[in-house]
Enzyme design. Structure first.
Site, PDB file in Angstrom:
ATOM      1  N   LYS A  46      66.473  32.350  21.445  1.00 13.13           N
ATOM      2  CA  LYS A  46      65.457  31.978  20.377  1.00 13.13           C
ATOM      3  C   LYS A  46      66.121  32.925  18.990  1.00 13.13           C
ATOM      4  O   LYS A  46      66.052  32.274  17.831  1.00 13.13           O
ATOM      5  CB  LYS A  46      63.971  32.807  20.377  1.00 13.13           C
ATOM      6  CG  LYS A  46      63.461  32.050  21.426  1.00 13.13           C
ATOM      7  CD  LYS A  46      61.926  32.323  21.511  1.00 13.13           C
ATOM      8  CE  LYS A  46      61.091  31.746  22.652  1.00 13.13           C
ATOM      9  NZ  LYS A  46      59.836  31.916  22.883  1.00 13.13           N
ATOM     10  N   ARG A  47      66.412  34.064  19.082  1.00  9.87           N
ATOM     11  CA  ARG A  47      67.251  34.799  17.764  1.00  9.87           C
ATOM     12  C   ARG A  47      68.258  34.183  17.212  1.00  9.87           C
ATOM     13  O   ARG A  47      68.289  34.058  16.257  1.00  9.87           O
ATOM     14  CB  ARG A  47      67.368  36.242  18.371  1.00  9.87           C
ATOM     15  CG  ARG A  47      67.531  37.119  17.257  1.00  9.87           C
ATOM     16  CD  ARG A  47      67.070  38.514  17.764  1.00  9.87           C
ATOM     17  NE  ARG A  47      65.563  38.636  18.201  1.00  9.87           N
ATOM     18  CZ  ARG A  47      64.655  38.593  17.049  1.00  9.87           C
ATOM     19  NH1 ARG A  47      64.783  38.682  15.999  1.00  9.87           N
ATOM     20  NH2 ARG A  47      63.281  38.790  17.594  1.00  9.87           N
TER      21      ARG A  47
END
Ligand code: GLU
Length: 317
Positions: free
Chosen positions: A247-248
């Site tokens: 996600k990051r």
């Protein structure tokens, strides 16, 4: 369950986007936002926004606001106020109480480790099928920790607008599942069903990581007498080697330092292409807002691929 508000009590499609504020908006959630928005708007329907902030320990402070500002900057327009699940806890509690009174739910005193030791097969939400230890009353010496809903032999079969027919026997794949967790929060499955029903949601468009959760949600809808929305599960965005995106690394939000006034169009263009709508040459370089407007006419569930794939991000200027 209470009835939907008059605004929604019509033949209009009511769609929604329901991100969890556990990290900045990422490519996968952008695809879900675009897909749900266009599928609702293509027939002049309503698009609601709900922040799924029940899992307090996983929530990143400030991220919900960043998601809203990011969506706004990209040209998304939602109907009505944003719904925060955190403000709905009393409603979930009332539904739990009703299920308990009807004998359809029960307190459970088992720890995860205990269930893991006894469970017969590795399935279910956390990989386990609950073997029913507390189903007929808290087992000797146990204290109430969580609440589970009783699942009777139930084969749930439904048609997904992208993925086709999907079926699952909830009893053998999950067993009695948790609707309020031992650490307090109401479970996602209960909240999502109650909120979708109360808001009159008729269409659920989201990532296919939730396809196998859908039978549990349909099971709860049937138990609570809620209508079943139409489902469209979108392919997942994965890395070029097929592995899960972090996600990051794929954040597309303002908080992640994206200059959306410059990159917004490219991001929406990429999401449209991913969903089977390659943008025509004369729209290349258009703004995010213009592209969303174009996508409203272009989207067609038949053209949405069902396979997970990497996303083609256009080169930034
Ligand atoms: N909150 C979920 C997520 O961010 C989506 C839930 C749903 O669309 O039903 O993955």
């Amino acid at each position: 369950m209470s009835q939907p508000t008059p605004e929604h009590r019509s033949d209009r499609v009511v769609g929604r986007f329901a991100p969890s504020p556990t990290g900045p908006l990422h490519l996968g959630s952008l695809v879900a936002a675009v897909g749900s928005y266009l599928m609702a708007r293509r027939s002049g329907g309503i698009w609601l926004l709900r922040i799924e902030d029940l899992d307090v320990p996983r929530i990143v402070p400030g991220i919900a606001d960043d998601m809203l500002r990011t969506l706004e900057t990209l040209g998304f327009e939602w109907d009505g106020p944003v719904l925060y699940q955190n403000s709905r806890v009393e409603t979930y509690r009332a539904v739990l109480q009703m299920l308990l009174e009807k004998g359809l739910a029960y307190p459970c005193g088992c720890s995860r480790a205990e269930v893991a030791r006894i469970a017969s097969a590795p399935h279910g939400d956390d990989g386990l099928v609950y073997p029913g230890i507390c189903r007929d009353g808290l087992a000797e010496g146990k204290e109430e920790r969580a609440f589970r809903v009783k699942v009777y032999d139930d084969l749930i079969r439904f048609h997904d607008g992208v993925m086709g027919y999907f079926s699952q026997e909830v009893s053998s794949s999950c067993g009695d599942f948790i609707i309020q967790r031992a650490d307090g929060p109401f479970a996602y499955h209960l909240a999502v069903v109650v909120d979708d029903a109360e808001c009159g949601v008729t269409q659920v468009v989201r990532g296919s990581d939730l396809l196998s959760s859908t039978p549990r949600q349909i099971y709860l809808q049937r138990l609570l007498g809620c209508p079943q929305p139409d489902y469209y599960h979108l392919p997942l965005v994965v890395n070029p080697d097929g592995t899960k995106l972090s996600k990051r690394d794929n954040a597309v939000s303002l908080a992640a330092g994206r200059d959306l006034s410059r990159e917004g169009g490219s991001l929406i263009e990429a999401a449209l292409g991913f969903l089977g709508m390659p943008v025509p040459a004369d729209l290349c370089g258009a703004s995010a807002r213009e592209l969303l407007r174009w996508g409203t006419d272009a989207i067609s569930p038949e053209r949405i691929p069902s396979e997970s794939a990497p996303i083609q991000l256009p080169p930034t200027a």
